[in-house]
Design an enzyme around this catalytic site. Structure first.
Site, PDB file in Angstrom:
ATOM      1  N   PHE A  31      12.806   4.265   3.041  1.00 19.20           N
ATOM      2  CA  PHE A  31      12.399   2.779   3.198  1.00 19.20           C
ATOM      3  C   PHE A  31      12.865   2.465   4.787  1.00 19.20           C
ATOM      4  O   PHE A  31      12.550   1.581   5.266  1.00 19.20           O
ATOM      5  CB  PHE A  31      13.597   2.099   2.510  1.00 19.20           C
ATOM      6  CG  PHE A  31      13.055   0.408   2.360  1.00 19.20           C
ATOM      7  CD1 PHE A  31      12.017   0.008   1.641  1.00 19.20           C
ATOM      8  CD2 PHE A  31      13.711  -0.529   3.164  1.00 19.20           C
ATOM      9  CE1 PHE A  31      11.354  -1.384   1.758  1.00 19.20           C
ATOM     10  CE2 PHE A  31      13.390  -1.842   3.370  1.00 19.20           C
ATOM     11  CZ  PHE A  31      12.381  -2.233   2.667  1.00 19.20           C
TER      12      PHE A  31
ATOM     13  N   PHE B 172       2.615   1.347   5.181  1.00 19.70           N
ATOM     14  CA  PHE B 172       2.190   1.350   4.040  1.00 19.70           C
ATOM     15  C   PHE B 172       1.058   2.265   3.768  1.00 19.70           C
ATOM     16  O   PHE B 172       0.887   3.175   3.100  1.00 19.70           O
ATOM     17  CB  PHE B 172       1.582   0.102   3.865  1.00 19.70           C
ATOM     18  CG  PHE B 172       2.734  -0.973   3.454  1.00 19.70           C
ATOM     19  CD1 PHE B 172       3.310  -0.802   2.183  1.00 19.70           C
ATOM     20  CD2 PHE B 172       2.870  -2.031   4.119  1.00 19.70           C
ATOM     21  CE1 PHE B 172       4.158  -1.861   1.685  1.00 19.70           C
ATOM     22  CE2 PHE B 172       3.918  -3.007   3.883  1.00 19.70           C
ATOM     23  CZ  PHE B 172       4.498  -2.890   2.665  1.00 19.70           C
TER      24      PHE B 172
END
Length: 360
Positions: A182, A80
């Site tokens: 991802f 993140f």
């Protein structure tokens, strides 16, 4: 739950689980973010728990040894942070710093120990995670992890170029790019050390296993797109399935949201359709030998945790402060992100790596 985000099938068919280490994991994650300088202390204090990063991972990898779960959780938090650096470097045109970061990450996969004290906290933090993950299954798995992560770095760099030029990829191009950004195969690879057993190649490459894995990961990536669409529209992002549908297929915002919701729902159905075949494959591995029993148990663990992606991702997106754009003072700048540049380095030309595609 807004109807556009609600998935009754996930709520009814995929019970939520949390690893028992989760409360300790949250505490350790805060300390790790501070130690590795990945978030300023004031932002760790104000936002780390409400971002729910540890909740996400504690719901994926049930059965993992505590130290492995902690390493995976730190990798997730690092991811993140890397994603946020990518966004801010692209917005501010910090091309040299971004390319240097990518080069450092590539090098870290080959020799993580040599990068533990790198000047850039993102490189040093990544080195710490990789070194800890490499301690569990040995050189063969480690090599595969590295082979799967190099294209992830290249895909992020490809996205960086798209952001700088305002290029919205086509729907088909975006789907392939998203499977890399991802890190689909990284999260699937991590099911094996969680099961404490590397899967036989014939199982890992079996069409049913790969179809189940892809369904879980496409669901996770596209549900993220669905929930982060307001945040990414506010930040002039060009990488979101909804944005590609609007830009290239002429859909309205409402139509794009409905189409992403439909595709997400299809991923759930695809998984449920193939899951029995994967479980049958686990039964077939039981051949009376100890190796067969271990392989069968490992595959059952992997399938169980694939299931857990659906509930964990679903509830994470409704609990994490990462997607509450309506509560931010500046809708284009999340309050948990530092807008400061990474470490300063002398300007130099760095060649951008090509986007790598194939998966093992």
């Amino acid at each position: 739950m807004p109807p556009a985000l609600a998935l009754p099938v996930v709520e009814s068919e995929f019970p939520r689980h949390l690893h028992p280490y989760w409360p300790k994991l949250q505490e350790k994650s805060r300390a790790w973010l501070l130690e590795k300088r990945l978030m300023p202390p004031d932002k760790v204090a104000a936002y780390a728990d409400s971002l729910c990063y540890t909740d996400l991972v504690a719901g994926y990898y049930i059965g993992a040894p505590d130290e492995l779960l902690a390493a995976i959780a730190d990798l997730s938090s690092w991811f993140f942070g890397w994603d946020d650096r990518h966004d801010r470097d692209a917005v501010h045109g910090r091309t040299t710093g971004w390319r240097r970061l990518c080069a450092g990450l590539h090098e870290t996969l080959q020799d993580p120990r040599a990068h533990l004290h790198h000047e850039d906290p993102l490189v040093a933090g990544f080195a710490d995670c990789v070194l800890r993950l490499y301690a569990h299954l040995g050189p063969r798995w480690n090599g595969r992890f590295a082979r799967h992560f190099h294209p992830v770095i290249d895909a992020y760099d490809h996205e960086f170029g798209n952001r700088r030029t305002g290029t919205v990829p086509s729907v088909e191009a975006y789907i392939e790019l998203r499977r890399l950004t991802f890190a689909h195969w990284i999260w699937i690879d991590l099911l094996e050390p969680t099961a404490r057993q590397e899967l036989p190649d014939a199982v890992r490459k079996h069409p049913a296993y790969r179809a189940a894995a892809l369904a879980t990961q496409d669901f996770s990536a596209w549900y993220n797109d669905l929930c982060s669409l307001p945040k990414e529209l506010a930040g002039d992002e060009v990488h979101n399935l909804g944005i590609s549908l609007i830009h290239h297929e002429g859909l309205s915002l409402q139509q794009a949201v409905a189409e992403v919701h439909r595709r997400v729902s299809d991923c759930v159905r695809d998984f449920l359709a193939v899951e029995p075949e994967v479980l049958s494959l686990a039964d077939e591995l039981i051949d009376g030998s100890a190796a067969g029993r271990k392989a069968s148990a490992a595959l059952q663990s992997c399938v169980f945790n694939m299931r857990n992606w659906f509930s964990s991702v679903y509830w994470f997106h409704h609990e994490s402060g990462r997607y509450r754009v309506e509560s931010w003072d500046d809708r284009s700048l999340p309050p948990y992100v530092s807008d400061a540049p990474g470490p300063e380095f002398p300007e130099c030309e760095l060649a951008g790596p090509e986007l790598a595609g194939g998966q093992e």
